[in-house]
Each structure stands twice: as C-alpha cells, then as structure tokens.
Scaffold this active site. Structure first.
Site, short mmCIF file in Angstrom:
data_model
loop_
_atom_site.label_atom_id
_atom_site.label_comp_id
_atom_site.label_asym_id
_atom_site.label_seq_id
_atom_site.Cartn_x
_atom_site.Cartn_y
_atom_site.Cartn_z
N GLU A 20 0.81 -1.21 0.00
CA GLU A 20 0.00 0.00 0.00
C GLU A 20 0.85 1.27 0.00
O GLU A 20 0.44 2.30 -0.53
CB GLU A 20 -0.95 0.00 1.20
CG GLU A 20 -1.83 1.23 1.34
CD GLU A 20 -2.73 1.50 0.13
OE1 GLU A 20 -3.13 2.66 -0.06
OE2 GLU A 20 -3.04 0.55 -0.63
N HIS B 291 3.60 1.74 -1.72
CA HIS B 291 3.86 2.01 -3.15
C HIS B 291 2.62 2.54 -3.84
O HIS B 291 2.68 3.45 -4.67
CB HIS B 291 4.32 0.73 -3.85
CG HIS B 291 5.59 0.14 -3.34
ND1 HIS B 291 5.62 -1.02 -2.61
CD2 HIS B 291 6.87 0.57 -3.45
CE1 HIS B 291 6.88 -1.31 -2.30
NE2 HIS B 291 7.66 -0.36 -2.79
N GLN C 275 22.84 -1.95 -5.49
CA GLN C 275 22.62 -1.34 -4.18
C GLN C 275 22.62 -2.35 -3.04
O GLN C 275 22.36 -2.01 -1.90
CB GLN C 275 21.33 -0.52 -4.16
CG GLN C 275 20.04 -1.30 -4.27
CD GLN C 275 18.85 -0.38 -4.49
OE1 GLN C 275 18.71 0.27 -5.54
NE2 GLN C 275 17.96 -0.31 -3.51
N GLY D 99 8.74 7.43 -1.25
CA GLY D 99 8.21 7.39 0.10
C GLY D 99 9.23 7.89 1.10
O GLY D 99 10.44 7.71 0.92
N ARG E 172 10.18 -5.96 3.11
CA ARG E 172 10.93 -6.89 3.96
C ARG E 172 10.13 -7.35 5.19
O ARG E 172 10.60 -8.23 5.92
CB ARG E 172 12.25 -6.24 4.41
CG ARG E 172 13.29 -6.13 3.28
CD ARG E 172 14.63 -5.63 3.80
NE ARG E 172 15.69 -5.77 2.80
CZ ARG E 172 16.08 -4.80 1.98
NH1 ARG E 172 15.46 -3.62 2.03
NH2 ARG E 172 17.05 -5.00 1.12
#
Length: 284
Positions: A35, A37, A61, A147, A187
């Site tokens: 949610e 994203h 990364q 975000g 995660r």
C-alpha cells in the site's frame, strides 16, 4: 497497461507521449508492492497524464552479504495492483539491460551518503543514485515519487537532482503504516509472528521521544539512550543505529533545539527494518 522490458522501447514510448504534450509521473520500485507504493502511484495518477512504474531489483545497491537473491518478488501480483490503481506503464528490465557489457560508470555522493545506512551499507547509495539517474534518463519524468520511510534515500535523491540540475520534481510522500503502526515494507514478509510484535518497537519508540520532549529533555544522547532501552526491551531486536539528525543534511544534532529527525535501523530477527519521524520543535 503497457509493459516494457527494453530501454529502447521505453524511451520510444516516452518520446511519443512527450510529443503529444503528456506529463509523465514516475514511481521507481523494486517490486513486491504494498500500500505504501500504491499511495505513490495514486498521487502520480492524480497529478500527471501518464504514470510509469519501474519494477527492478537493483543489484548494485546490495552488498555482498545482503539479501539480493532472497529479496521477495511477485511480478504478476505487482501488475495486478498497479493496474487496479491506475498505472499506465510498467518498466521491467533485466539487470543485463540496465547494466550492459562493460558498464563502468557510477553516480556517487559524499557526506549525506556516509551517515545512517551508509555506514553499514557502504555501496548502497552509489547503487541507488546510479540506477535512479539511469531511470530518470530513460523515463524522462516530470515528477518522481518517493516514500519518506526511506528518508535518507529521499534526501540523497533530492540532493542529486539539485546538484546535477536534473529537470524533474522529486515528490516525497508520507510513510504508510499498518493499523498497529508498523511502517509498510517489502521486507516485513521476513517477520514471523513473535518478530512482527517486536517490530512495533520502532514506531513505538517515537512515543518515547514525544514524552521526553514534553518533559523538557533536549539532549540527543539521552534521547537516543532511552530509545535504545525501549527497543532492546523487545525480544529479537538488534540495533544498527539510532540517530537524531538535521532534516536535510542528515548531520547528527546534539540537542533538540530545532526541528530534527529520529532515524532508526533495527534488525528484528533476520529482517533489517528502518523507520523515522520528523519532530517539529516549537519553543514559542
């Protein structure tokens, strides 16, 4: 909804859209969407003619001992979520498409990338800055949405865009949390039930800071010690860092005399979780 895997196809589509005078919003992701994203996607849809979302687990990364191979992926589910929330285009390249044979260029910042997550993840932000630069060059967005859970990443991207005179507006969006306060993260899937309960220590620690500020405590060392006590009182937790920093430069502050950000990275079980909160200091 269109899906592109090749850079040439993606650039050709963007060139066509731009020639029609369309504005382009861009939401870069590593997939396994949630949610948080979707809040970025919906904001882009409401402010642009076309919304592009990239799904790319960026290998540069991740450090050599990090979770690149295990990082959760579910492309079909991601596509369904994006379609439902109004995204127009998905860019889903393979690593070999982004990093072609002989690739040897990277974008690297100093200072702002050498604190917080940059200490324990020394290659991370060069990987982020490089791939975001490439994605900006491919998608050519008018606005890009990030975000603020990844607060350091947001500030790194803003600094990079400013320093390199990139013609894109970087839009930071609020953290989206579960009903119990846990910041949404791909995660979180790593958390078992007991660990999931302990993970609430991150967001719960911000109430500790609130109470200290109400008591007139402004010493950062004391604030960080009290946060550490609270987090470590929960099982399965191991602290990577607890910092109080300037909201833009991310330099550590010794005293809460002006606005500051509390930034956390905590291992809960095998999951490394991050969270943050901006504190406004009103001395009126």
């Amino acid at each position: 909804m269109k899906i592109f895997n090749k850079i040439t196809d993606m650039k050709a589509e963007i060139k066509k859209l731009k020639s029609e005078g369309k504005s382009v919003g861009f939401v870069p992701t590593m997939g396994f969407l949630h949610e948080g994203h979707m809040s970025l996607v919906r904001e882009s849809v409401s402010n642009n003619d076309v919304t592009v979302t990239s799904i790319f687990v960026n290998p540069t990364q991740f450090g050599p001992t990090e979770d690149l191979a295990a990082y959760p992926r579910d492309f079909e589910r991601d596509c369904a979520m994006l379609d439902k929330n109004g995204a127009d285009i998905i860019f889903h390249p393979e690593p070999s498409e982004i990093y072609g044979e002989g690739f040897c260029t990277k974008v690297e910042l100093s200072g702002i990338t050498e604190v917080l997550c940059g200490i324990s993840r020394p290659v991370h932000f060069a990987g982020v800055a490089t791939v975001v630069t490439k994605l900006f060059n491919i998608v050519n967005p008018d606005r890009a949405y990030f975000g603020s859970k990844d607060y350091q990443q947001l500030q790194v991207i803003r600094r990079m865009v400013k320093d390199l005179n990139m013609d894109v507006e970087v839009v930071g969006m609020p953290i989206i949390r579960e009903a119990d306060g846990l910041a949404m993260s791909s995660r979180n899937v790593y958390l078992g039930a007991p660990e999931r309960r302990s993970a609430l220590a991150l967001s719960g620690s911000f109430k500790v800071v609130e109470d200290l500020l109400k008591q007139g405590v402004t010493d950062s060392k004391t604030i960080k010690e009290k946060i550490a006590e609270f987090i470590l009182s929960h099982p399965h937790t191991r602290i990577d860092y607890i910092e109080t920093v300037h909201p833009e430069s991310l330099v550590s502050v010794d005293s809460a005399e002006a606005d500051f950000v509390v930034a956390l990275a905590v291992y809960v079980g095998k999951a490394r979780l991050i969270d943050n909160r901006y504190f406004e200091v009103n001395h009126a």
